[in-house]
Design an enzyme around this catalytic site. Sequence first.
Site, PDB file in Angstrom:
ATOM      1  N   ASN A   1      -3.714   2.177  10.608  1.00 41.23           N
ATOM      2  CA  ASN A   1      -4.443   2.563   9.397  1.00 41.23           C
ATOM      3  C   ASN A   1      -4.833   1.240   8.729  1.00 41.23           C
ATOM      4  OD1 ASN A   1      -5.487   3.583   7.042  1.00 41.23           O
ATOM      5  ND2 ASN A   1      -3.484   4.040   6.139  1.00 41.23           N
ATOM      6  N   PRO A   2      -5.987   0.697   9.115  1.00 39.89           N
ATOM      7  CA  PRO A   2      -6.350  -0.652   8.661  1.00 39.89           C
ATOM      8  C   PRO A   2      -7.105  -0.592   7.339  1.00 39.89           C
ATOM      9  CG  PRO A   2      -7.992   0.142  10.190  1.00 39.89           C
ATOM     10  CD  PRO A   2      -7.005   1.272  10.013  1.00 39.89           C
TER      11      PRO A   2
ATOM     12  N   PHE B   1       0.843  -1.195   0.000  1.00 43.47           N
ATOM     13  CA  PHE B   1       0.000   0.000   0.000  1.00 43.47           C
ATOM     14  C   PHE B   1       0.884   1.253   0.000  1.00 43.47           C
ATOM     15  CE2 PHE B   1      -2.344   3.264   2.389  1.00 43.47           C
ATOM     16  CZ  PHE B   1      -3.594   3.226   1.789  1.00 43.47           C
TER      17      PHE B   1
HETATM   18  C1  LIG Z   1      -4.494   0.654   4.447  1.00 44.62           C
HETATM   19  S1  LIG Z   1      -3.028  -0.308   4.488  1.00 44.62           S
HETATM   20  C2  LIG Z   1      -2.049   0.699   5.573  1.00 44.62           C
HETATM   21  C3  LIG Z   1      -0.574   0.464   5.509  1.00 44.62           C
HETATM   22  C4  LIG Z   1       0.248   1.463   6.339  1.00 44.62           C
HETATM   23  N1  LIG Z   1      -0.104   1.413   7.737  1.00 44.62           N
HETATM   24  C5  LIG Z   1       0.069   2.872   5.815  1.00 44.62           C
HETATM   25  O1  LIG Z   1      -0.640   3.673   6.448  1.00 44.62           O
HETATM   26  O2  LIG Z   1       0.613   3.182   4.746  1.00 44.62           O
HETATM   27  C6  LIG Z   1      -3.549  -1.668   5.504  1.00 44.62           C
HETATM   28  C7  LIG Z   1      -2.505  -2.752   5.739  1.00 44.62           C
HETATM   29  O3  LIG Z   1      -3.095  -3.758   6.589  1.00 44.62           O
HETATM   30  C8  LIG Z   1      -2.604  -5.014   6.211  1.00 44.62           C
HETATM   31  N2  LIG Z   1      -3.502  -6.027   6.794  1.00 44.62           N
HETATM   32  C9  LIG Z   1      -4.761  -6.363   6.404  1.00 44.62           C
HETATM   33  N3  LIG Z   1      -5.265  -7.289   7.223  1.00 44.62           N
HETATM   34  C10 LIG Z   1      -4.321  -7.541   8.162  1.00 44.62           C
HETATM   35  C11 LIG Z   1      -4.256  -8.390   9.309  1.00 44.62           C
HETATM   36  N4  LIG Z   1      -5.271  -9.190   9.659  1.00 44.62           N
HETATM   37  N5  LIG Z   1      -3.138  -8.385  10.064  1.00 44.62           N
HETATM   38  C12 LIG Z   1      -2.085  -7.573   9.727  1.00 44.62           C
HETATM   39  N6  LIG Z   1      -2.079  -6.755   8.671  1.00 44.62           N
HETATM   40  C13 LIG Z   1      -3.185  -6.733   7.892  1.00 44.62           C
HETATM   41  C14 LIG Z   1      -2.569  -4.938   4.705  1.00 44.62           C
HETATM   42  O4  LIG Z   1      -1.753  -5.940   4.155  1.00 44.62           O
HETATM   43  C15 LIG Z   1      -2.027  -3.517   4.502  1.00 44.62           C
HETATM   44  O5  LIG Z   1      -0.627  -3.519   4.466  1.00 44.62           O
END
Ligand SMILES: C[S@@+](CC[C@H](N)C(=O)[O-])C[C@H]1O[C@@H](n2cnc3c(N)ncnc32)[C@H](O)[C@@H]1O
Length: 281
Positions: free
Chosen positions: A184-185, A88
């Site tokens: 930031n999910p 991302f």
């Molecule tokens: C919206 S992106 C945000 C990435 C980063 N925090 C940023 O703000 O640039 C959400 C991230 O959550 C990760 N993700 C989704 N489900 C997850 C889970 N169950 N456990 C850990 N990471 C997860 C995705 O792979 C992605 O990298």
Amino acid sequence: MNLLLAEVAQATLRLADAGVPSPRFDAEELAAFVHGVKRGTLHTVADGDFDARFWEAVARREAREPLQHITGRAFFRYLELQVGPGVFVPRPETEVVVGWAIDALRAMDVAEPLVVDLCTGSGAIALAVAQEVPRSVVHAVELDPGAFRYATRNASGSRVVLHAGDALTALPELDGTVDLVISNPPYIPLEERDEVAPEARDHDPEMALFSGPDGLDFIRVLSKTAYRLLRPGGLVVVEHADTQGGAVPWIFNEEAGWVDAADHRDLTNRPRYTTARKEGA
Ligand SMILES: C[S@@+](CC[C@H](N)C(=O)[O-])C[C@H]1O[C@@H](n2cnc3c(N)ncnc32)[C@H](O)[C@@H]1O
């Protein structure tokens, strides 16, 4: 006008026609990247130095490939991060969310605040906190192996401790001890897929974006994970979509054990993140 600036003006028109939201900025960034200079010094590039690589880059951007995938880098607060397909791209609106967390950590009367960044992606949030709160101890969790590889590269030489795994069950060894949980999910409603910009829809990983029909599946469970990890009085900071400024504080208000749930706006005045405090202390 020198030749390069004329070409940048022409590229700006092409990008605007393709629906790129910030066509001049992107055309200048691509020219600066191709020539290895800063955007503000483009006028110093000699006409003879101009080459076809610029137009190749413009064509990729015209096809709505993210600017940061073409340059391989993203700027986030005071960081330059490696990004590309499989991770991302950090967004400017998240910088404000991190700013709130940094201010809160500096205001805490804790010598070495313990911080957990859930869903770290490229590592942007965790690395910014570690850089700007020098005595913090920062753990970051990411499930997607592709994203985790970028986080590993970006975090090399930093104090951030990376963990590969599911954020929702992560780090039980820290239960009840963390000063601040930030995330930031994924939060885009599946039903809004068609409205997502092509740069995100076609290039950000699917699991970074979507989270159930209303986009809130992840945050509903995240509230429980944050509660488990935090010490009494600890803080949670969660980014959300601009349509979720009512729903996310409500999730925290509905659950016993949270106080001071509040929603906050970003620099464009859109609802952007919720904060809450675990009761006690
Ligand atoms: C919206 S992106 C945000 C990435 C980063 N925090 C940023 O703000 O640039 C959400 C991230 O959550 C990760 N993700 C989704 N489900 C997850 C889970 N169950 N456990 C850990 N990471 C997860 C995705 O792979 C992605 O990298």
